[in-house]
Design an enzyme around this catalytic site. Sequence first.
Site, PDB file in Angstrom:
ATOM      1  N   GLY A 200      11.068   6.527  15.255  1.00  0.00           N
ATOM      2  CA  GLY A 200      11.235   7.510  14.330  1.00  0.00           C
ATOM      3  C   GLY A 200       9.640   7.430  13.507  1.00  0.00           C
TER       4      GLY A 200
ATOM      5  CG  ASP B 288       3.293  -4.284   9.335  1.00  0.00           C
ATOM      6  OD1 ASP B 288       2.619  -5.298   9.876  1.00  0.00           O
ATOM      7  OD2 ASP B 288       2.905  -3.305   8.788  1.00  0.00           O
TER       8      ASP B 288
ATOM      9  CG  ASN C 226      -2.682  -6.154  18.149  1.00  0.00           C
ATOM     10  OD1 ASN C 226      -3.734  -7.040  18.616  1.00  0.00           O
ATOM     11  ND2 ASN C 226      -2.582  -5.253  17.356  1.00  0.00           N
TER      12      ASN C 226
ATOM     13  CB  SER D 104      10.588   4.547  11.624  1.00  0.00           C
ATOM     14  OG  SER D 104       9.514   3.325  11.595  1.00  0.00           O
TER      15      SER D 104
ATOM     16  N   GLY E  88       6.812   7.355  10.417  1.00  0.00           N
ATOM     17  CA  GLY E  88       6.395   6.540   9.455  1.00  0.00           C
ATOM     18  C   GLY E  88       6.661   5.130   9.343  1.00  0.00           C
TER      19      GLY E  88
ATOM     20  CG  ASN F  39      -1.932  -1.096   1.372  1.00  0.00           C
ATOM     21  OD1 ASN F  39      -2.386  -1.386   0.352  1.00  0.00           O
ATOM     22  ND2 ASN F  39      -2.188  -1.417   2.525  1.00  0.00           N
ATOM     23  CB  VAL F  40       0.694   4.653  -1.308  1.00  0.00           C
ATOM     24  CG1 VAL F  40       1.019   5.837  -0.988  1.00  0.00           C
ATOM     25  CG2 VAL F  40       1.561   4.158  -2.357  1.00  0.00           C
TER      26      VAL F  40
ATOM     27  N   GLY G 194       3.280  -4.149  22.665  1.00  0.00           N
ATOM     28  CA  GLY G 194       3.755  -2.862  22.761  1.00  0.00           C
ATOM     29  C   GLY G 194       4.922  -2.643  23.521  1.00  0.00           C
ATOM     30  CB  ALA G 195       5.456   0.170  25.910  1.00  0.00           C
TER      31      ALA G 195
END
EC number: 2.7.1.15
Length: 302
Positions: free
Chosen positions: A286, A253, A189, A292, A288, A21-22, A223-224
Amino acid sequence: MEPIDPTGEWPLDVVVVGSANVDLVVRVDRRPGRGETVLGSDLSTHPGGKGANQAVAAARLGARVALLGRVGADGHGRLLRESLERDKVDLGHLREAGAPTGVALITVGPEGDNSIIVSPGANARLEEQDVADAAGLLRSAPVVSLQLETPLPTVLAAARAAHRAVFNLSPPAPVPDELLALCDPLVVNEHEARMVLGAGGPPAEQARALLRLGPRSVVITLGAGGAVAADASGVTTIPSPRVEAVDTTGAGDAFTGALAWRLARGDGLADAVAFAVRVGAATVRGAGAQSSFPTLSEVEEP
């Protein structure tokens, strides 16, 4: 399926079957309510899609990667091809479809959290026949990485053809028992785990419950909080390095791409997850998605 080369000299490390995808990204101070308009930042355009993201994440770490997918014959498709080529992803099976390239509309909040709407476009045209046509490609790597931004029958066909299927059940949706049984591991997740199980609970208990559904192994990302890995040998909790999150887009991802690569290298599940956790933590520092993703030298060792 027997390996094509029992000596382990695989032509590729990972084949990713999935979306390209964009990403169209706007940062906002807060998200609008129903019927409300809020002002955001300038629009930024980035290469993305779960499949392409996983391929780039693994390639940037040093993996030999190919992507099986579809894009449109448009400017967004050209952008994706150029970005994937820069990261040396094999595009021999990235084909054009009679539809626009897929697009993800992303809003990023002040805490770095994101909300995403995906228009699949060409990704929805990736078919079981594409998998059959790429049988030799799928046999050329020890690991095939999968997600759900392409049609479910295509994902199932690829899992059947894989030596080892790493399946990220995202976006979350019901999947057949056969697909769960082919996962090694199933990667979810906390929200996706709750959807599959129909209930929440401590991550370690959720991992055990998911194993009982048939996967050969399970990984729950926190996550964290790091991740939980589970297989027949037991359950392991892996903490994450503490970092300041700028943008979580693509972190899952990056985690999955890194996990697939380390499993292809022969790492055990817990060791592969520990490495992938560090890659995910490096990614959120970072902005994006692909922009990143770290190189191997940028991933901090514990």
